[in-house]
Design a protein around this motif. Structure first.
Motif, mmCIF file in Angstrom:
data_model
loop_
_atom_site.group_PDB
_atom_site.id
_atom_site.type_symbol
_atom_site.label_atom_id
_atom_site.label_comp_id
_atom_site.label_asym_id
_atom_site.label_seq_id
_atom_site.Cartn_x
_atom_site.Cartn_y
_atom_site.Cartn_z
ATOM 1 N N PHE A 185 0.695 -1.050 0.306
ATOM 2 C CA PHE A 185 0.263 -0.100 0.171
ATOM 3 C C PHE A 185 1.117 1.298 0.264
ATOM 4 O O PHE A 185 0.363 2.657 -0.840
ATOM 5 C CB PHE A 185 -1.087 0.359 1.551
ATOM 6 C CG PHE A 185 -1.768 -1.615 1.280
ATOM 7 C CD1 PHE A 185 -2.512 -1.702 0.374
ATOM 8 C CD2 PHE A 185 -2.711 -1.229 2.503
ATOM 9 C CE1 PHE A 185 -3.056 -2.835 0.349
ATOM 10 C CE2 PHE A 185 -3.169 -2.813 2.615
ATOM 11 C CZ PHE A 185 -3.667 -3.366 2.089
ATOM 12 N N HIS A 214 -8.593 -1.949 -1.297
ATOM 13 C CA HIS A 214 -7.897 -1.400 -2.142
ATOM 14 C C HIS A 214 -7.731 -1.022 -3.806
ATOM 15 O O HIS A 214 -6.976 -0.417 -3.970
ATOM 16 C CB HIS A 214 -6.224 -1.180 -1.260
ATOM 17 C CG HIS A 214 -6.391 -0.882 0.089
ATOM 18 N ND1 HIS A 214 -6.076 0.976 -0.056
ATOM 19 C CD2 HIS A 214 -5.719 -1.062 1.189
ATOM 20 C CE1 HIS A 214 -6.227 1.219 0.869
ATOM 21 N NE2 HIS A 214 -5.766 -0.350 1.891
ATOM 22 N N ARG A 243 -4.106 4.585 -1.361
ATOM 23 C CA ARG A 243 -4.036 4.337 -0.495
ATOM 24 C C ARG A 243 -4.951 5.360 0.387
ATOM 25 O O ARG A 243 -5.576 4.908 1.114
ATOM 26 C CB ARG A 243 -2.259 4.245 1.062
ATOM 27 C CG ARG A 243 -2.690 4.554 1.943
ATOM 28 C CD ARG A 243 -1.665 3.644 2.930
ATOM 29 N NE ARG A 243 -1.531 3.350 4.450
ATOM 30 C CZ ARG A 243 -1.417 2.698 4.513
ATOM 31 N NH1 ARG A 243 -0.236 1.412 4.146
ATOM 32 N NH2 ARG A 243 -1.552 1.947 5.828
#
Length: 246
Positions: A185, A214, A243
C-alpha cells in the motif's frame, strides 16, 4: 553455473510431466527420520523439481509465478517490480526477462526489479537484490529509493517457518501476508498489482477485506504447480486505488 532459463516457455504448455517416468524410492538410512525420507522421496519424484533443474530455475516455485502471470499479465515490459523475501530467486528469474529488465527487447520499455530478503541471495542478471527486513522501520522508503519511484508490482512467496501445527502456521503466514500488503500500500503506484502466497483456512478475512478496499479486482488462485496436498493459494490483487486516508 546456473543454466539460463529457456525463453518463451509458458506454464500452460508444459505441466512438468515427462521429466521422470519412474518413481524413486528412498531407503531409510540410519539417523534419517521418516519425515525426511518422505520429503526427499517427494522431491525426487516431483516433476516440477525436475523441470526446474532442467531449465535452470532455482526452485519449483518459478512455475507458480509463471502460471499466475500467464493468466493475469502483470509482468509486462517496463514494469517496476519488488519481490519480498526473494530467496532463492526463482520468481526473479521469471520476472526479469518478462519485464525486459536487461533491455534485450530494444523496442520495448525496460523494467526494473528489486529483490529483498533477510539473507544474501546469489546475484541474478537484471535484478538488484538487497539484504533487508521489510518489516523494519523505513523499509518502504528504502525500497522506493532503490527503485527510484513507486512500484507497479509487489510480489511475495514468503512463508513463515513451520511450527508443525497447522493452525499456528496458517495464522503466521496470514500475518506475514498482511504485513506485505501494508508495505505494498505504501510503495505501489495507482493501478499496481499485489501478488502473495496465503494458506487456505478461514483466517484471511481481514486481509481479503483490505485488498478489496484498495484494489479493483482480487482473485484467489491455486496454480497447477502448487502441490495438490498443499493448502497454499495465491492472492492476485490488481488495479491499486491508492492508499487514500484509510
Amino acid at each position: 553455473m546456473v543454466k539460463k532459463p529457456t525463453k518463451g516457455i509458458k506454464s500452460g504448455k508444459a505441466s512438468g510431466r515427462g521429466y521422470r517416468d519412474l518413481t524413486v524410492k528412498v531407503k531409510t538410512a540410519r539417523g534419517r527420520k521418516l519425515s525426511s525420507k518422505l520429503w526427499l522421496e517427494r522431491q525426487l519424484n516431483d516433476p516440477y523439481v525436475a523441470r526446474a533443474r532442467a531449465e535452470g530455475y532455482r526452485g519449483r516455485a518459478a512455475f507458480k509465478i509463471m502460471e499466475l502471470d500467464d493468466k493475469y499479465g502483470f509482468l509486462v515490459p517496463g514494469a517496476r517490480v519488488v519481490d519480498l523475501g526473494c530467496a532463492p530467486g526463482g520468481w526473479i528469474q521469471v520476472a526479469a526477462p518478462r519485464i525486459n529488465a536487461l533491455g534485450e527487447a530494444e523496442k520495448k520499455p525496460q523494467g526494473r526489479i528489486i529483490g529483498v530478503d533477510l539473507q544474501e541471495v546469489e546475484p541474478i542478471a537484471g535484478a538488484e537484490i538487497h539484504v533487508l527486513d521489510f518489516l523494519s522501520e523505513g523499509a518502504d522508503d528504502r525500497i522506493k529509493a532503490w527503485l527510484d519511484g513507486e512500484a507497479d508490482v509487489v510480489m511475495s512467496d514468503m512463508a513463515a517457518a513451520s511450527s508443525g501445527h497447522k493452525q499456528t502456521d496458517h495464522l503466521r503466514i496470514i500475518a506475514l501476508c498482511e504485513a506485505a500488503a501494508e508495505l505494498a500500500f505504501d510503495v505501489l503506484a495507482p493501478g499496481g498489482t499485489f501478488v502473495a502466497k496465503v494458506l487456505a483456512g478461514g483466517a484471511e478475512g481481514t486481509l481479503q477485506k483490505q485488498l478489496k478496499t484498495h484494489f479493483t479486482k482480487v482473485a484467489n488462485v491455486k496454480p497447477g504447480a502448487s502441490r495438490s496436498d498443499s493448502s497454499e493459494k495465491f492472492v492476485v490483487a490488481q488495479g491499486f486505488r491508492g492508499r487514500g486516508d484509510d
